[in-house]
Design a protein around this motif. Structure first.
Motif, PDB file in Angstrom:
ATOM      1  N   PHE A  48      -1.313   2.912  -9.746  1.00 22.15           N
ATOM      2  CA  PHE A  48      -2.162   2.016 -10.013  1.00 22.15           C
ATOM      3  C   PHE A  48      -1.739   0.962 -11.179  1.00 22.15           C
ATOM      4  O   PHE A  48      -1.654   1.633 -12.213  1.00 22.15           O
ATOM      5  CB  PHE A  48      -3.781   2.652 -10.445  1.00 22.15           C
ATOM      6  CG  PHE A  48      -4.168   3.393  -9.252  1.00 22.15           C
ATOM      7  CD1 PHE A  48      -3.984   4.918  -9.389  1.00 22.15           C
ATOM      8  CD2 PHE A  48      -4.962   2.862  -8.163  1.00 22.15           C
ATOM      9  CE1 PHE A  48      -4.335   5.522  -8.109  1.00 22.15           C
ATOM     10  CE2 PHE A  48      -5.612   3.682  -7.162  1.00 22.15           C
ATOM     11  CZ  PHE A  48      -5.363   4.861  -7.000  1.00 22.15           C
ATOM     12  N   GLY A  88      -8.843   9.020  -1.131  1.00 22.78           N
ATOM     13  CA  GLY A  88      -7.547   9.134  -1.804  1.00 22.78           C
ATOM     14  C   GLY A  88      -7.188   7.793  -2.200  1.00 22.78           C
ATOM     15  O   GLY A  88      -5.811   7.521  -2.791  1.00 22.78           O
ATOM     16  N   ARG A  89      -7.907   6.743  -2.318  1.00 20.56           N
ATOM     17  CA  ARG A  89      -7.490   5.379  -2.646  1.00 20.56           C
ATOM     18  C   ARG A  89      -8.550   4.482  -3.454  1.00 20.56           C
ATOM     19  O   ARG A  89      -9.633   4.849  -3.053  1.00 20.56           O
ATOM     20  CB  ARG A  89      -7.236   4.494  -1.668  1.00 20.56           C
ATOM     21  CG  ARG A  89      -6.108   5.221  -0.534  1.00 20.56           C
ATOM     22  CD  ARG A  89      -5.409   4.085   0.432  1.00 20.56           C
ATOM     23  NE  ARG A  89      -4.793   2.899  -0.405  1.00 20.56           N
ATOM     24  CZ  ARG A  89      -3.558   3.181  -0.894  1.00 20.56           C
ATOM     25  NH1 ARG A  89      -2.908   4.019  -0.576  1.00 20.56           N
ATOM     26  NH2 ARG A  89      -3.182   1.950  -1.411  1.00 20.56           N
ATOM     27  N   GLY A  90      -8.081   3.792  -4.341  1.00 22.35           N
ATOM     28  CA  GLY A  90      -9.138   2.976  -5.067  1.00 22.35           C
ATOM     29  C   GLY A  90      -9.937   3.690  -5.924  1.00 22.35           C
ATOM     30  O   GLY A  90     -10.558   4.734  -5.806  1.00 22.35           O
ATOM     31  N   LEU A  91     -10.306   3.028  -7.124  1.00 22.95           N
ATOM     32  CA  LEU A  91     -11.389   3.622  -7.982  1.00 22.95           C
ATOM     33  C   LEU A  91     -12.433   2.717  -8.174  1.00 22.95           C
ATOM     34  O   LEU A  91     -12.495   1.418  -8.530  1.00 22.95           O
ATOM     35  CB  LEU A  91     -10.567   3.429  -9.210  1.00 22.95           C
ATOM     36  CG  LEU A  91      -9.529   4.441  -9.455  1.00 22.95           C
ATOM     37  CD1 LEU A  91      -8.433   4.305 -10.632  1.00 22.95           C
ATOM     38  CD2 LEU A  91     -10.062   6.147  -9.772  1.00 22.95           C
ATOM     39  N   GLN A 126      -1.044   8.789 -10.425  1.00 19.38           N
ATOM     40  CA  GLN A 126      -1.832   9.889 -10.087  1.00 19.38           C
ATOM     41  C   GLN A 126      -1.027  10.737  -9.073  1.00 19.38           C
ATOM     42  O   GLN A 126      -0.739  10.593  -7.903  1.00 19.38           O
ATOM     43  CB  GLN A 126      -3.019   9.253  -9.292  1.00 19.38           C
ATOM     44  CG  GLN A 126      -3.972  10.367  -8.929  1.00 19.38           C
ATOM     45  CD  GLN A 126      -5.159   9.712  -8.384  1.00 19.38           C
ATOM     46  OE1 GLN A 126      -5.267   8.842  -7.671  1.00 19.38           O
ATOM     47  NE2 GLN A 126      -6.542  10.424  -8.500  1.00 19.38           N
ATOM     48  N   GLY A 184      -6.056  -2.052  -9.510  1.00 14.11           N
ATOM     49  CA  GLY A 184      -5.637  -2.412  -7.993  1.00 14.11           C
ATOM     50  C   GLY A 184      -5.875  -1.275  -7.076  1.00 14.11           C
ATOM     51  O   GLY A 184      -6.396  -0.269  -7.515  1.00 14.11           O
ATOM     52  N   ARG A 185      -5.693  -1.464  -5.787  1.00 11.84           N
ATOM     53  CA  ARG A 185      -6.089  -0.334  -4.759  1.00 11.84           C
ATOM     54  C   ARG A 185      -5.147   0.800  -4.604  1.00 11.84           C
ATOM     55  O   ARG A 185      -5.190   1.657  -3.979  1.00 11.84           O
ATOM     56  CB  ARG A 185      -6.263  -1.214  -3.563  1.00 11.84           C
ATOM     57  CG  ARG A 185      -7.450  -1.984  -3.261  1.00 11.84           C
ATOM     58  CD  ARG A 185      -7.591  -2.523  -2.028  1.00 11.84           C
ATOM     59  NE  ARG A 185      -8.047  -1.263  -1.184  1.00 11.84           N
ATOM     60  CZ  ARG A 185      -8.757  -0.354  -0.941  1.00 11.84           C
ATOM     61  NH1 ARG A 185     -10.110  -1.061  -1.620  1.00 11.84           N
ATOM     62  NH2 ARG A 185      -9.109   0.439   0.207  1.00 11.84           N
ATOM     63  N   GLY A 186      -3.833   0.520  -5.520  1.00  9.35           N
ATOM     64  CA  GLY A 186      -2.868   1.561  -5.572  1.00  9.35           C
ATOM     65  C   GLY A 186      -2.007   1.393  -4.679  1.00  9.35           C
ATOM     66  O   GLY A 186      -2.002   0.881  -3.440  1.00  9.35           O
ATOM     67  N   THR A 187      -0.538   1.841  -4.680  1.00  3.90           N
ATOM     68  CA  THR A 187       0.618   2.039  -4.141  1.00  3.90           C
ATOM     69  C   THR A 187       0.976   3.531  -4.064  1.00  3.90           C
ATOM     70  O   THR A 187       1.283   4.084  -5.174  1.00  3.90           O
ATOM     71  CB  THR A 187       1.803   0.943  -4.956  1.00  3.90           C
ATOM     72  OG1 THR A 187       1.203  -0.210  -4.702  1.00  3.90           O
ATOM     73  CG2 THR A 187       2.927   0.937  -3.749  1.00  3.90           C
ATOM     74  N   SER A 188       1.382   3.888  -2.850  1.00  2.49           N
ATOM     75  CA  SER A 188       1.774   5.248  -2.498  1.00  2.49           C
ATOM     76  C   SER A 188       3.109   4.967  -2.588  1.00  2.49           C
ATOM     77  O   SER A 188       3.746   4.598  -1.663  1.00  2.49           O
ATOM     78  CB  SER A 188       1.330   5.809  -1.301  1.00  2.49           C
ATOM     79  OG  SER A 188       1.597   6.908  -1.109  1.00  2.49           O
ATOM     80  N   SER A 229       0.995  -1.157   0.160  1.00  2.00           N
ATOM     81  CA  SER A 229       0.016   0.168   0.015  1.00  2.00           C
ATOM     82  C   SER A 229       0.937   1.353  -0.024  1.00  2.00           C
ATOM     83  O   SER A 229       0.344   2.552  -0.455  1.00  2.00           O
ATOM     84  CB  SER A 229      -0.855  -0.035   1.314  1.00  2.00           C
ATOM     85  OG  SER A 229      -0.258   0.095   2.455  1.00  2.00           O
ATOM     86  N   GLU A 285       0.567   8.219  -6.422  1.00  2.00           N
ATOM     87  CA  GLU A 285      -0.049   7.164  -6.082  1.00  2.00           C
ATOM     88  C   GLU A 285       0.109   6.364  -7.411  1.00  2.00           C
ATOM     89  O   GLU A 285      -0.121   6.824  -8.655  1.00  2.00           O
ATOM     90  CB  GLU A 285      -1.518   7.171  -5.802  1.00  2.00           C
ATOM     91  CG  GLU A 285      -2.372   6.204  -5.288  1.00  2.00           C
ATOM     92  CD  GLU A 285      -2.013   6.013  -3.838  1.00  2.00           C
ATOM     93  OE1 GLU A 285      -1.458   6.878  -3.068  1.00  2.00           O
ATOM     94  OE2 GLU A 285      -2.323   4.780  -3.423  1.00  2.00           O
TER      95      GLU A 285
END
Lengths: 114, 111
Positions: free
Chosen positions: A90, B41-44, A38, A105-109, A9, A88
């Protein structure tokens, strides 16, 4: 059905160090794979995509990703990160012959420290 | 080249008020159009998509609706906003190479 897992994450890293952001997917058919970035309060921007051909894909801003079918992975890499890479990221997958609607996916910061 | 415009950039609306967010695409014809919401701020979360004028598919039942009155125009609406409608709304279009181009987003705060 298809799914995407971004294992981390948050990834902190120092400037000029290499980084790898991990992405694994599952699908019963052939896939197309994408990485998006992003920046705060902005839309997503396409970094790179794999549709077919060479499994090593080069994108913008010095990023690259490798499609590994046996491991169902599409990890994103950069040999030397900059402060400006803080954002971020994705990973997304669509299935060939499908509806063209990707699963994200839920994204990686990615946090780059000076 | 293709461009996508989304407005407004930020919006603060009271609970119970209506909503209209607009998205337009230039430089392409008959695009697939999408509305996403990104919470915290997370996930689409895919809300709606459209493959043509008047053709709307809803992915998640909720307080929102979408319309496509013209080929390159996609509108997200609500008759009465809820607090839970707050979030970052993104419009996108896709081409035959299965890549998305996203708008710059609208930050909606319902108070």
């Amino acid at each position: 059905a298809q799914s995407v897992t971004q294992l981390d994450s948050q990834v902190p890293v120092f400037e000029e160090a290499p980084v790898e952001l991990r992405c694994n997917y599952s699908s019963s058919v052939s896939v197309y794979l994408f990485w998006y970035v992003q920046y705060p309060n902005q839309g997503l921007q396409l970094l790179l995509k794999y549709l077919s051909g060479s499994t090593l894909v080069k994108g913008i801003n010095g990023f690259e990703a490798e499609f590994n079918k046996s491991q169902t992975s599409f990890h994103l890499r950069k040999p030397s990160v900059h402060i400006s890479d803080t954002a971020e990221y994705f990973c997304a997958v669509t299935s060939s012959g499908g509806s063209y609607i990707p699963t994200f996916g839920r994204g990686t910061s990615l946090i780059v420290h000076p | 080249s293709q461009t996508i415009h989304q407005w407004p950039a930020t919006l603060v609306q009271p609970v119970g008020s209506p909503l209209s967010l607009e998205c337009t695409v230039e430089g392409t014809s008959n695009p697939n159009l999408y509305w996403y919401r990104q919470a915290a701020g997370r996930g689409l979360q895919l809300l709606f998509y459209s493959v043509g004028i008047g053709q709307i598919s809803s992915e998640v039942p909720q307080n929102l609706s979408a319309s496509r009155p013209q080929d390159r125009q996609f509108i997200l609406s609500s008759k009465k906003l809820l607090l839970s409608d707050s979030g970052f709304y993104l419009c996108a279009w896709s081409d035959k190479n299965y890549g998305y181009t996203f708008g710059s987003g609208t930050r909606l705060t319902v108070v």
